[in-house]
Design a protein around this motif. Structure first.
Motif, PDB file in Angstrom:
ATOM      1  N   VAL A  45       1.027  -1.356  -0.012  1.00  8.05           N
ATOM      2  CA  VAL A  45       0.083  -0.035  -0.152  1.00  8.05           C
ATOM      3  C   VAL A  45       0.849   1.209  -0.074  1.00  8.05           C
ATOM      4  CG1 VAL A  45      -1.829   1.274   1.388  1.00  8.05           C
ATOM      5  CG2 VAL A  45      -1.802  -1.236   1.084  1.00  8.05           C
ATOM      6  N   ARG A  46       0.981   2.028  -1.061  1.00  5.96           N
ATOM      7  CA  ARG A  46       1.575   2.978  -1.296  1.00  5.96           C
ATOM      8  C   ARG A  46       0.872   4.432  -1.137  1.00  5.96           C
ATOM      9  NH1 ARG A  46       4.704   2.202  -6.883  1.00  5.96           N
ATOM     10  NH2 ARG A  46       2.416   2.451  -7.632  1.00  5.96           N
ATOM     11  N   VAL A  47       1.553   5.349  -0.343  1.00 11.11           N
ATOM     12  CA  VAL A  47       0.776   6.738  -0.254  1.00 11.11           C
ATOM     13  C   VAL A  47       1.617   7.720  -0.670  1.00 11.11           C
ATOM     14  CG1 VAL A  47      -0.052   8.048   1.725  1.00 11.11           C
ATOM     15  CG2 VAL A  47      -0.335   5.703   1.976  1.00 11.11           C
ATOM     16  N   ALA A  48       0.968   8.647  -1.468  1.00  8.57           N
ATOM     17  CA  ALA A  48       1.427   9.995  -1.615  1.00  8.57           C
ATOM     18  C   ALA A  48       0.324  11.226  -1.484  1.00  8.57           C
ATOM     19  CB  ALA A  48       1.649  10.023  -3.240  1.00  8.57           C
ATOM     20  N   ILE A  49       0.751  12.100  -0.734  1.00 15.19           N
ATOM     21  CA  ILE A  49      -0.141  13.353  -0.337  1.00 15.19           C
ATOM     22  C   ILE A  49       0.156  14.465  -1.454  1.00 15.19           C
ATOM     23  CG2 ILE A  49      -0.800  14.948   1.489  1.00 15.19           C
ATOM     24  CD1 ILE A  49      -0.879  11.670   2.381  1.00 15.19           C
ATOM     25  N   ARG A  50      -1.052  14.713  -1.698  1.00  9.53           N
ATOM     26  CA  ARG A  50      -1.005  15.694  -2.899  1.00  9.53           C
ATOM     27  C   ARG A  50      -1.960  17.082  -2.632  1.00  9.53           C
ATOM     28  NH1 ARG A  50       1.089  13.299  -7.497  1.00  9.53           N
ATOM     29  NH2 ARG A  50       0.884  11.133  -7.511  1.00  9.53           N
ATOM     30  N   ARG A  51      -1.561  18.119  -3.113  1.00  7.98           N
ATOM     31  CA  ARG A  51      -2.315  19.202  -2.894  1.00  7.98           C
ATOM     32  C   ARG A  51      -2.630  19.673  -4.464  1.00  7.98           C
ATOM     33  NH1 ARG A  51      -1.957  25.425  -2.010  1.00  7.98           N
ATOM     34  NH2 ARG A  51      -3.850  25.694  -1.132  1.00  7.98           N
ATOM     35  N   ALA A  52      -3.979  19.491  -4.958  1.00  5.08           N
ATOM     36  CA  ALA A  52      -4.228  19.579  -6.431  1.00  5.08           C
ATOM     37  C   ALA A  52      -3.628  18.673  -7.172  1.00  5.08           C
ATOM     38  CB  ALA A  52      -4.066  21.090  -6.662  1.00  5.08           C
ATOM     39  N   LEU A  53      -2.594  19.235  -8.202  1.00  4.84           N
ATOM     40  CA  LEU A  53      -1.596  18.560  -8.840  1.00  4.84           C
ATOM     41  C   LEU A  53      -0.589  18.144  -8.351  1.00  4.84           C
ATOM     42  CD1 LEU A  53      -2.872  19.667 -12.335  1.00  4.84           C
ATOM     43  CD2 LEU A  53      -3.845  17.658 -11.330  1.00  4.84           C
ATOM     44  N   HIS A  54       0.043  18.912  -7.195  1.00  5.55           N
ATOM     45  CA  HIS A  54       1.310  18.726  -6.772  1.00  5.55           C
ATOM     46  C   HIS A  54       1.466  17.927  -5.709  1.00  5.55           C
ATOM     47  CE1 HIS A  54       2.173  22.261  -9.254  1.00  5.55           C
ATOM     48  NE2 HIS A  54       1.021  22.892  -8.834  1.00  5.55           N
ATOM     49  N   GLN A  55       2.485  16.914  -5.744  1.00  6.60           N
ATOM     50  CA  GLN A  55       2.795  16.016  -4.639  1.00  6.60           C
ATOM     51  C   GLN A  55       3.595  16.623  -3.560  1.00  6.60           C
ATOM     52  OE1 GLN A  55       3.685  12.058  -5.745  1.00  6.60           O
ATOM     53  NE2 GLN A  55       5.317  11.930  -4.091  1.00  6.60           N
ATOM     54  N   VAL A  56       2.950  16.568  -2.270  1.00  6.71           N
ATOM     55  CA  VAL A  56       3.493  17.450  -0.881  1.00  6.71           C
ATOM     56  C   VAL A  56       4.510  16.305  -0.344  1.00  6.71           C
ATOM     57  CG1 VAL A  56       2.981  18.605   0.970  1.00  6.71           C
ATOM     58  CG2 VAL A  56       1.656  18.816  -1.011  1.00  6.71           C
ATOM     59  N   TRP A  57       3.920  15.111  -0.092  1.00  7.90           N
ATOM     60  CA  TRP A  57       4.693  14.097   0.681  1.00  7.90           C
ATOM     61  C   TRP A  57       4.585  12.816   0.015  1.00  7.90           C
ATOM     62  CZ3 TRP A  57       1.390  17.117   4.047  1.00  7.90           C
ATOM     63  CH2 TRP A  57       2.058  17.999   4.786  1.00  7.90           C
ATOM     64  N   PRO A  58       5.654  12.032  -0.314  1.00 10.01           N
ATOM     65  CA  PRO A  58       7.032  12.598  -0.149  1.00 10.01           C
ATOM     66  C   PRO A  58       7.498  13.743  -1.283  1.00 10.01           C
ATOM     67  CG  PRO A  58       7.289  10.434  -1.239  1.00 10.01           C
ATOM     68  CD  PRO A  58       5.664  10.937  -0.682  1.00 10.01           C
ATOM     69  N   THR A  59       8.420  14.633  -1.114  1.00  7.17           N
ATOM     70  CA  THR A  59       8.490  15.501  -1.973  1.00  7.17           C
ATOM     71  C   THR A  59       8.947  15.055  -3.208  1.00  7.17           C
ATOM     72  OG1 THR A  59      10.788  16.000  -0.833  1.00  7.17           O
ATOM     73  CG2 THR A  59       8.868  17.196  -0.119  1.00  7.17           C
ATOM     74  N   ASN A  60       9.728  14.032  -3.474  1.00  5.06           N
ATOM     75  CA  ASN A  60      10.002  13.622  -4.715  1.00  5.06           C
ATOM     76  C   ASN A  60       8.710  13.258  -5.487  1.00  5.06           C
ATOM     77  OD1 ASN A  60      10.418  11.544  -3.018  1.00  5.06           O
ATOM     78  ND2 ASN A  60      11.179  10.237  -4.299  1.00  5.06           N
ATOM     79  N   PRO A  61       8.467  13.558  -6.631  1.00  4.25           N
ATOM     80  CA  PRO A  61       7.201  13.270  -7.377  1.00  4.25           C
ATOM     81  C   PRO A  61       7.185  11.745  -7.696  1.00  4.25           C
ATOM     82  CG  PRO A  61       8.312  15.220  -8.533  1.00  4.25           C
ATOM     83  CD  PRO A  61       9.273  14.653  -7.467  1.00  4.25           C
ATOM     84  N   ASP A  62       8.184  11.001  -7.780  1.00  7.98           N
ATOM     85  CA  ASP A  62       8.037   9.492  -8.136  1.00  7.98           C
ATOM     86  C   ASP A  62       8.294   8.719  -6.902  1.00  7.98           C
ATOM     87  OD1 ASP A  62      10.737  10.396  -7.683  1.00  7.98           O
ATOM     88  OD2 ASP A  62      11.449   9.050  -9.313  1.00  7.98           O
ATOM     89  N   GLY A  63       8.014   9.368  -5.665  1.00  4.67           N
ATOM     90  CA  GLY A  63       8.123   8.447  -4.475  1.00  4.67           C
ATOM     91  C   GLY A  63       7.024   8.192  -3.728  1.00  4.67           C
ATOM     92  N   TRP A  64       6.947   7.190  -2.848  1.00  8.74           N
ATOM     93  CA  TRP A  64       5.552   6.841  -2.384  1.00  8.74           C
ATOM     94  C   TRP A  64       6.147   6.584  -0.741  1.00  8.74           C
ATOM     95  CZ3 TRP A  64       1.209   6.558  -4.693  1.00  8.74           C
ATOM     96  CH2 TRP A  64       1.221   6.649  -6.129  1.00  8.74           C
ATOM     97  N   LEU A  65       5.175   6.737  -0.060  1.00 10.29           N
ATOM     98  CA  LEU A  65       5.396   6.106   1.391  1.00 10.29           C
ATOM     99  C   LEU A  65       4.889   4.868   1.403  1.00 10.29           C
ATOM    100  CD1 LEU A  65       4.271   9.629   3.166  1.00 10.29           C
ATOM    101  CD2 LEU A  65       6.422   8.896   2.847  1.00 10.29           C
ATOM    102  N   THR A  66       5.589   3.970   2.101  1.00  8.19           N
ATOM    103  CA  THR A  66       4.984   2.658   2.537  1.00  8.19           C
ATOM    104  C   THR A  66       5.327   2.174   3.835  1.00  8.19           C
ATOM    105  OG1 THR A  66       7.187   1.685   1.523  1.00  8.19           O
ATOM    106  CG2 THR A  66       5.376   1.977  -0.010  1.00  8.19           C
ATOM    107  N   GLY A  67       4.730   1.156   3.959  1.00 10.88           N
ATOM    108  CA  GLY A  67       4.901   0.533   5.326  1.00 10.88           C
ATOM    109  C   GLY A  67       4.228  -0.835   5.691  1.00 10.88           C
TER     110      GLY A  67
END
Length: 72
Positions: A45-67
């Motif tokens: 399960v990968r997570v990316a937090i966005r505001r509109a079209l811009h990824q906020v977390w993680p800051t690298n656009p091709d990155g994901w938070l996982t756990g």
């Protein structure tokens, strides 16, 4: 203010059709963000937090938070 949102990702959800959740917040600065993955996610399960079209977390656009069984 403290906000809490839950997003349940069904089994066999495709990366090409991800589950999403729109969270409505008041104006301000986010000082803390926590994402929790239950046991059994195994990094699938990968997570990316966005505001509109811009990824906020993680800051690298091709990155994901996982756990798996942890809170980040």
């Amino acid at each position: 203010m403290i906000y809490e949102y839950d997003l349940t990702v069904p089994a066999n959800t495709l990366a090409s059709a991800p589950a999403s959740l729109e969270c409505v917040l008041t104006s301000g600065i986010i000082h803390r963000l926590e994402v929790t993955w239950p046991d059994g996610c195994n990094g699938l399960v990968r997570v990316a937090i966005r505001r509109a079209l811009h990824q906020v977390w993680p800051t690298n656009p091709d990155g994901w938070l996982t756990g798996n069984g942890r809170t980040l």
